[in-house]
Design an enzyme around this catalytic site. Sequence first.
Site, PDB file in Angstrom:
ATOM      1  N   ASP A   1     -20.647  32.394  30.536  1.00  0.00           N
ATOM      2  CA  ASP A   1     -19.280  33.070  30.656  1.00  0.00           C
ATOM      3  C   ASP A   1     -19.126  33.541  28.688  1.00  0.00           C
ATOM      4  O   ASP A   1     -19.967  33.171  27.885  1.00  0.00           O
ATOM      5  CB  ASP A   1     -18.179  31.938  30.299  1.00  0.00           C
TER       6      ASP A   1
ATOM      7  N   GLU B   1     -22.525  36.294  31.274  1.00  0.00           N
ATOM      8  CA  GLU B   1     -21.320  37.378  31.594  1.00  0.00           C
ATOM      9  C   GLU B   1     -21.001  38.253  30.349  1.00  0.00           C
ATOM     10  O   GLU B   1     -20.577  38.128  29.300  1.00  0.00           O
ATOM     11  CB  GLU B   1     -20.483  36.758  31.809  1.00  0.00           C
TER      12      GLU B   1
HETATM   13  C1  NOJ Z   1     -14.424  35.164  31.784  1.00  0.00           C
HETATM   14  C2  NOJ Z   1     -13.631  34.987  32.603  1.00  0.00           C
HETATM   15  O1  NOJ Z   1     -14.520  35.413  34.051  1.00  0.00           O
HETATM   16  C3  NOJ Z   1     -12.805  34.953  32.569  1.00  0.00           C
HETATM   17  O2  NOJ Z   1     -11.625  34.115  34.229  1.00  0.00           O
HETATM   18  C4  NOJ Z   1     -12.344  34.035  31.573  1.00  0.00           C
HETATM   19  O3  NOJ Z   1     -10.379  34.153  31.261  1.00  0.00           O
HETATM   20  C5  NOJ Z   1     -12.688  34.764  30.196  1.00  0.00           C
HETATM   21  N1  NOJ Z   1     -14.169  34.869  30.213  1.00  0.00           N
HETATM   22  C6  NOJ Z   1     -12.806  33.482  29.135  1.00  0.00           C
HETATM   23  O4  NOJ Z   1     -13.105  31.907  29.456  1.00  0.00           O
END
Ligand code: NOJ
Length: 554
Positions: A201, A243
Amino acid sequence: MLNDLWYKNAIIYCLSVGTFLDANGDGVGDFQGLMRRLDYLQGLGVTTIWLMPFQPSPGRDNGYDISDYYNVDPKYGTLGDFAEFTHACGERGLRVIIDLVVNHTSDEHPWFKSARSDPGSKYRDWYVWSDRKPSKVDDGVVFPGVQKSTWTFDKHARRWYFHRFYEFQPDLDTANPYVHAELLKIMGFWIQLGVSGFRMDAVPFVIAAKGAKVRGHVEQYTMLRAFREFLQWREGNVIVLGEANVLPDTDFEYFGDAGERLPMMFNFQLNQNTFYTLATGDTKPLKKALLATKPRPATAQWGVFLRNHDELDLGRLTPEAREAVFAAFAPEPDMQLYGRGIRRRLAPMLSGDRRRLELAYSLMLTLPGTPVIRYGDEIGMGDDLRRPERESTRTPMQWSAEPHGGFTKHPKPPVPAISGGAYGFQRVNVANQRRDPDSFLNWTERVIRMRREMPEISWGDFEALRTSRNDVLALRYDWRNSSVLCVHNFGAKTCTVKFHSGCNGPGDERLINVLSDDHSQAGGDGRHTVVLEPYGYRWYRVGGLDYLLRRAEI
Ligand code: NOJ
């Protein structure tokens, strides 16, 4: 180097345990339920399941606020259930990757509770503090309009703490060696329980230098190599899918010049430009994004996707391009979010038009990379805009026309399935589509099978062909002396397109359609002339039967 590049030709399916299938009737999906659907997923042809966070959490950000990294939230089951689940996946040849949310914890994590209440706590330095109010507390908020700041005063610690996301998600100081060691321990723990990788993440924030004195965004890329080394030492096949919604000029920083950092990243450039092209029919920016993200180390791979659990983020498009996508797919203000995105599912965005849904999925499956499918998209599920923020697209999987779409036997589940209307479970569900040979589900299954038989797309190099029309994209992939060619018409009208395949070997003047009998023979000038129906698409192998002989040579 990784000793198996399995992720190169995978089909990833992402789901939340809590909204997939509820086996014990308490209204929340669980691992027992998910295990009952593994044969469904295997039948669909997916090879890898990506689980969104399932660890204990107060659940204020859909589980992206973890309060214990070494457990399963009791509402989903137990660690024992998790081990059973990875075993059951292994039996079916399915791999599992899980979210790794280590940029921040929940403010209810015992580490943060101790850090904020006890100045002598060993966890104090695990978070990012400032004695004085930092000068720019509103800078860099990720959820504008909902999140107010990135620093919040904590009355227990009597200091300010940094949080890139919501105030209940305090950032970990990832540069602290103790935090770093703990992150490795978390990865090692889940590897022991059978996972093949992590969707990391918020990577740019995990590796950012943090603190009140830091100016701008300074990435510490060497951290990525350290994560990678640890994984390789433990288990040679484990990957990290990052990500990171970053610009192409930093792609190599993230992948590493020799592929020694992240093996995989989501391709946000392609994603945003795909939606622009779907909205306007103009393929130029999509081609530009394809070329900009083409260079990558040989072992690195893109994750390509259409929709995910967040808003469709259009923040990297020009304002005009973004407006064009909004106008086509999110004309009402309530469909938009954070000034940059769309909080709708794919099917309603495309007005449920089967031709456009096939076009979008056909394109996604044939873009350079590994496809990542979102649960429910295979049956064309809709959204519930009455739910707040990004929750609109996180409704339960629709299995049948039974109450609550067969998701639960509970009379009042906390997250209700979409009911009534064009996308309600009564009309859109797996059971109905299973029985219908022409359903979207069966179409998806068929194209996934075909995509898996086209390793050229995953492994090969591509060329965007010159075509006679701007609303038609033609990509050719070459790998080990074998080529496939995919053509997509983004226009609403039937059109005739001409192009040269670029292959000149014996027999290469013939293109074999792998999805129907409609093959193509090049004309005297060496060019193909193909008539495409509105939003039509073709998947071809170059060179007819000759292809089999050539593949036998390798
Ligand atoms: C990215 C995630 O995809 C999202 O859903 C989340 O709110 C944020 N990171 C914080 O963890």
